[in-house]
Design a protein around this motif. Structure first.
Motif, PDB file in Angstrom:
ATOM      1  N   HIS A  76      46.291 106.617 -11.011  1.00 49.74           N
ATOM      2  CA  HIS A  76      47.731 105.922 -11.197  1.00 49.74           C
ATOM      3  C   HIS A  76      48.129 105.905 -12.816  1.00 49.74           C
ATOM      4  O   HIS A  76      47.330 106.584 -13.542  1.00 49.74           O
TER       5      HIS A  76
ATOM      6  N   HIS B  21      48.990 104.156 -15.330  1.00 47.19           N
ATOM      7  CA  HIS B  21      48.543 103.340 -16.484  1.00 47.19           C
ATOM      8  C   HIS B  21      47.905 104.189 -17.657  1.00 47.19           C
ATOM      9  O   HIS B  21      47.151 105.086 -17.382  1.00 47.19           O
TER      10      HIS B  21
ATOM     11  N   HIS C  68      44.552 105.515 -18.268  1.00 44.86           N
ATOM     12  CA  HIS C  68      43.938 106.466 -17.241  1.00 44.86           C
ATOM     13  C   HIS C  68      44.839 107.820 -17.293  1.00 44.86           C
ATOM     14  O   HIS C  68      44.232 108.976 -16.916  1.00 44.86           O
TER      15      HIS C  68
ATOM     16  N   HIS D 248      47.208  97.253  -6.742  1.00 47.49           N
ATOM     17  CA  HIS D 248      47.281  97.201  -8.314  1.00 47.49           C
ATOM     18  C   HIS D 248      48.744  97.473  -8.520  1.00 47.49           C
ATOM     19  O   HIS D 248      49.580  98.184  -7.971  1.00 47.49           O
TER      20      HIS D 248
ATOM     21  N   ASP E 245      40.631  99.080 -11.081  1.00 44.12           N
ATOM     22  CA  ASP E 245      41.953  99.085 -10.962  1.00 44.12           C
ATOM     23  C   ASP E 245      42.533  98.397  -9.700  1.00 44.12           C
ATOM     24  O   ASP E 245      43.264  99.185  -9.190  1.00 44.12           O
TER      25      ASP E 245
ATOM     26  N   ARG F 170      48.812  88.348 -14.919  1.00 45.26           N
ATOM     27  CA  ARG F 170      48.689  89.834 -14.588  1.00 45.26           C
ATOM     28  C   ARG F 170      47.412  90.192 -14.241  1.00 45.26           C
ATOM     29  O   ARG F 170      46.975  90.846 -13.005  1.00 45.26           O
TER      30      ARG F 170
ATOM     31  N   HIS G  83      43.106  93.268 -11.880  1.00 40.69           N
ATOM     32  CA  HIS G  83      41.922  93.567 -11.709  1.00 40.69           C
ATOM     33  C   HIS G  83      40.945  92.818 -11.008  1.00 40.69           C
ATOM     34  O   HIS G  83      41.002  91.438 -11.098  1.00 40.69           O
TER      35      HIS G  83
HETATM   36 ZN    ZN Z   1      45.734 100.106 -14.138  1.00 40.18          ZN
END
Ligand code: ZN
Ligand code: ZN
Length: 261
Positions: A62, A64, A67, A124, A146, A187, A194
């Motif tokens: 993904h 973010h 990553h 996520h 994640d 979040r 998470h």
């Molecule tokens: Zn993430």
């Protein structure tokens, strides 16, 4: 005894400042995510006796930053195929030219060299996030970080793995009293954030673990968790001792592990 063809796996680093997991089978070497700069990922690969040009492909779970930080530079420099969902691609977060971009579909398995790979949709807060189960026909490795909650879909796909790299991001009490602003606490702790230690432990009680021989606690929050607590919580769920569980940390990740027959 045949040495090639067995799955080996390692981490270059794990946590909110950068993630990368290496999975090898024979001469196939796949990097899942790359949250490190080119210089840093090269240094960390060399620590595991691998050069970046030996990589077969990069898979991104993904968009973010922890990553994708070094993904663009890495795939350009070494002309590596990059596998992402169409949703991840459409975010435009992977800037710059990508020479060989291959779209993957959640739930449609694909192969890279000797590895068969199943992308699995996870809850996520990204556009079209997936995590991966990787196999060689005999063994299954699940890489599952994640995600903010465990779904029946996730349980079904990650059952019967011999090895699991599993998120244990935070302790809910440490998160509640910790330094994060309220919005970030919501979040991280929410259904699309998470996994807490307790959620990861609960997941272990839901899946089939009779074949599980490697468990690595991953993506730990440096602010909102502590290693001993994470390992104790996961160990209790499996009726084992904390020293059976390996910890992936931000600086070192973890060294090569090999799936046994
Ligand atoms: Zn993430
Ligand atoms: Zn992450």
């Amino acid at each position: 005894m045949r040495q090639t063809g067995r799955i080996r796996f390692a981490s270059l680093g794990s946590g909110s400042k950068g993630n990368a997991t290496l999975v090898s089978c024979g001469k196939t070497h796949v990097l899942i995510d790359c949250g490190f700069t080119m210089k840093e990922v090269t240094r960390r690969l060399q620590r595991l006796n691998l050069e970046p040009e030996q990589l077969s492909a990069v898979l991104v779970t993904h968009e973010h930053g922890d990553h994708i930080g070094g993904v663009g530079a890495l795939v350009r420099r070494y002309k590596l195929p990059l596998y992402t969902t169409a949703g991840t691609r459409l975010t435009g977060r992977l800037n710059g030219e990508v020479p060989d971009w291959r779209s993957i579909h959640p739930e449609h398995p694909f192969a890279v060299g000797d590895l068969e790979i199943w992308p699995v949709t996870v809850p996520h807060d990204a556009r079209e996030p997936v995590q991966f189960v990787l196999g060689d026909g005999q063994h299954r490795l699940g890489v599952l970080t994640d995600l903010g909650s465990i779904t029946p879909h996730v349980v079904r796909h990650f059952s019967r793995c011999q090895a699991l790299v599993l998120e244990a991001n935070h302790d809910p009490q440490m998160l509640a009293v910790g330094p994060y602003p309220p919005s970030l606490k919501r979040r991280v702790g929410g259904d699309f954030g998470h996994l807490s230690n307790d959620q990861a432990a609960d997941f272990l009680t839901q899946i089939e673990t009779t074949k599980l021989t490697h468990l690595i606690a991953s993506h730990l929050s440096e602010q909102n968790n502590c290693a001993d607590l994470a390992c104790q919580t996961l160990a209790a769920a499996l009726n084992t001792t904390p020293d059976w569980i390996t910890l992936a940390n931000q600086e070192e990740g973890f060294g090569w592990r090999e799936m046994q027959l």
